[in-house]
Every structure is written in structure tokens, then in C-alpha cells.
Design a protein around this motif. Structure first.
Motif, PDB file in Angstrom:
ATOM      1  N   UNK A   1       0.835  -1.181   0.000  1.00 42.35           N
ATOM      2  CA  UNK A   1       0.000   0.000   0.000  1.00 42.35           C
ATOM      3  C   UNK A   1       0.874   1.235   0.000  1.00 42.35           C
ATOM      4  N   UNK A   2       0.256   2.383  -0.310  1.00 39.97           N
ATOM      5  CA  UNK A   2       0.971   3.655  -0.292  1.00 39.97           C
ATOM      6  C   UNK A   2       0.270   4.576   0.710  1.00 39.97           C
ATOM      7  N   UNK A   3       1.054   5.233   1.546  1.00 38.60           N
ATOM      8  CA  UNK A   3       0.533   6.124   2.583  1.00 38.60           C
ATOM      9  C   UNK A   3       0.042   7.415   1.937  1.00 38.60           C
ATOM     10  N   UNK A   4      -1.172   7.852   2.322  1.00 38.27           N
ATOM     11  CA  UNK A   4      -1.748   9.080   1.764  1.00 38.27           C
ATOM     12  C   UNK A   4      -1.758  10.239   2.753  1.00 38.27           C
ATOM     13  N   UNK A   5      -1.521   9.959   4.033  1.00 42.60           N
ATOM     14  CA  UNK A   5      -1.478  11.019   5.051  1.00 42.60           C
ATOM     15  C   UNK A   5      -0.096  11.666   5.048  1.00 42.60           C
TER      16      UNK A   5
ATOM     17  N   UNK B   1       5.086   6.884   1.038  1.00 41.91           N
ATOM     18  CA  UNK B   1       5.856   5.713   1.454  1.00 41.91           C
ATOM     19  C   UNK B   1       5.090   4.439   1.107  1.00 41.91           C
ATOM     20  N   UNK B   2       5.793   3.453   0.561  1.00 44.30           N
ATOM     21  CA  UNK B   2       5.215   2.139   0.271  1.00 44.30           C
ATOM     22  C   UNK B   2       5.373   1.279   1.521  1.00 44.30           C
TER      23      UNK B   2
ATOM     24  N   UNK C   1      -4.147   4.557   3.832  1.00 48.18           N
ATOM     25  CA  UNK C   1      -3.268   3.684   3.043  1.00 48.18           C
ATOM     26  C   UNK C   1      -4.068   3.180   1.849  1.00 48.18           C
ATOM     27  N   UNK C   2      -3.624   3.493   0.644  1.00 44.51           N
ATOM     28  CA  UNK C   2      -4.259   2.992  -0.574  1.00 44.51           C
ATOM     29  C   UNK C   2      -3.571   1.700  -0.996  1.00 44.51           C
ATOM     30  N   UNK C   3      -4.382   0.685  -1.319  1.00 45.24           N
ATOM     31  CA  UNK C   3      -3.831  -0.589  -1.782  1.00 45.24           C
ATOM     32  C   UNK C   3      -3.113  -0.427  -3.097  1.00 45.24           C
TER      33      UNK C   3
END
Length: 116
Positions: A44-48, A71-72, A106-108
Motif C-alpha cells: 500500500x501507499x501512505x496518503x497522510x 511511502x510504500x 493507506x491505498x492498496x
């Protein structure tokens, strides 16, 4: 006791200390046996801007570390926890330490994580 049983106990207890008894799924680690039965990691990739990663799937859990926008992260599984802005899902992350991050931030990347 199977990995699934140990993880279920950990999730039910809500204590990251118990997670240390679970063998972490680490890329490149030899699990032996049938490759179909090996635990799978998700990404996932952090969106915050800054995501607080916690010892339990709720805002009351101790902050273990942080992750930052873009961040991954490696996701082991998901569970239902405290609802964060309409999203009750939390991901158990395996990047160095076992920590919970709200799925709201967190986006998948690829497939959605399996349930814990």
C-alpha cells in the motif's frame, strides 16, 4: 499452533507484543514446503502527511512509529478496528516492526489484503 491461529489470538488480544510470536512474512525468507501455503504480503501507499502506526487497531494504541505520504508499506492482513473518518479497516504492517495503520490513510497497490 498454525500461523493463522497465532495471528487470530494476536488480533483478538489487540497487543502487538503478542505479534512477536508470529513468524513475520519477509520477502526472500525461506518458508519451506509448498509455495502455495506461504503467507503473502500486500502493498500500500501512505496518503497522510504523517501516519501514526500503533500497537492496536485503534487510536488508543501506543504509537510505535510513523510513515509518511508516498511511502510504500508492506501489509500482512486487515481487520476491523476503530472507525476513522468512515473507514473501520486497519492494516497490520510488517515494515521492520509489526504495527497497525488505519486503512483510511493507506491505498492498496494491487489486491486488497486478506483478513487476519
Amino acid at each position: 499452533m498454525s500461523l493463522r491461529s497465532r495471528l487470530a489470538i494476536t488480533v483478538a488480544a489487540g497487543a502487538i507484543a503478542a505479534a512477536a510470536t508470529v513468524t513475520p512474512a519477509v520477502a526472500g525468507e525461506d518458508w519451506g514446503g509448498d509455495p502455495q501455503n506461504r503467507p503473502r504480503l500486500y502493498k500500500g501507499v501512505v496518503t497522510a502527511n504523517t501516519l501514526l502506526l500503533r500497537s492496536a487497531p485503534n487510536r488508543g494504541g501506543q504509537v510505535i512509529r510513523t510513515a509518511h505520504r508516498g511511502q510504500i508499506v508492506k501489509i500482512f492482513c486487515k481487520t476491523v478496528g476503530q472507525n476513522i473518518q468512515g473507514n473501520p479497516l486497519w492494516y497490520l504492517l510488517t515494515d521492520g516492526t509489526w504495527a497497525w495503520g488505519s486503512a483510511r490513510y493507506i491505498n492498496n497497490i494491487g489486491a486488497a489484503p486478506r483478513w487476519c
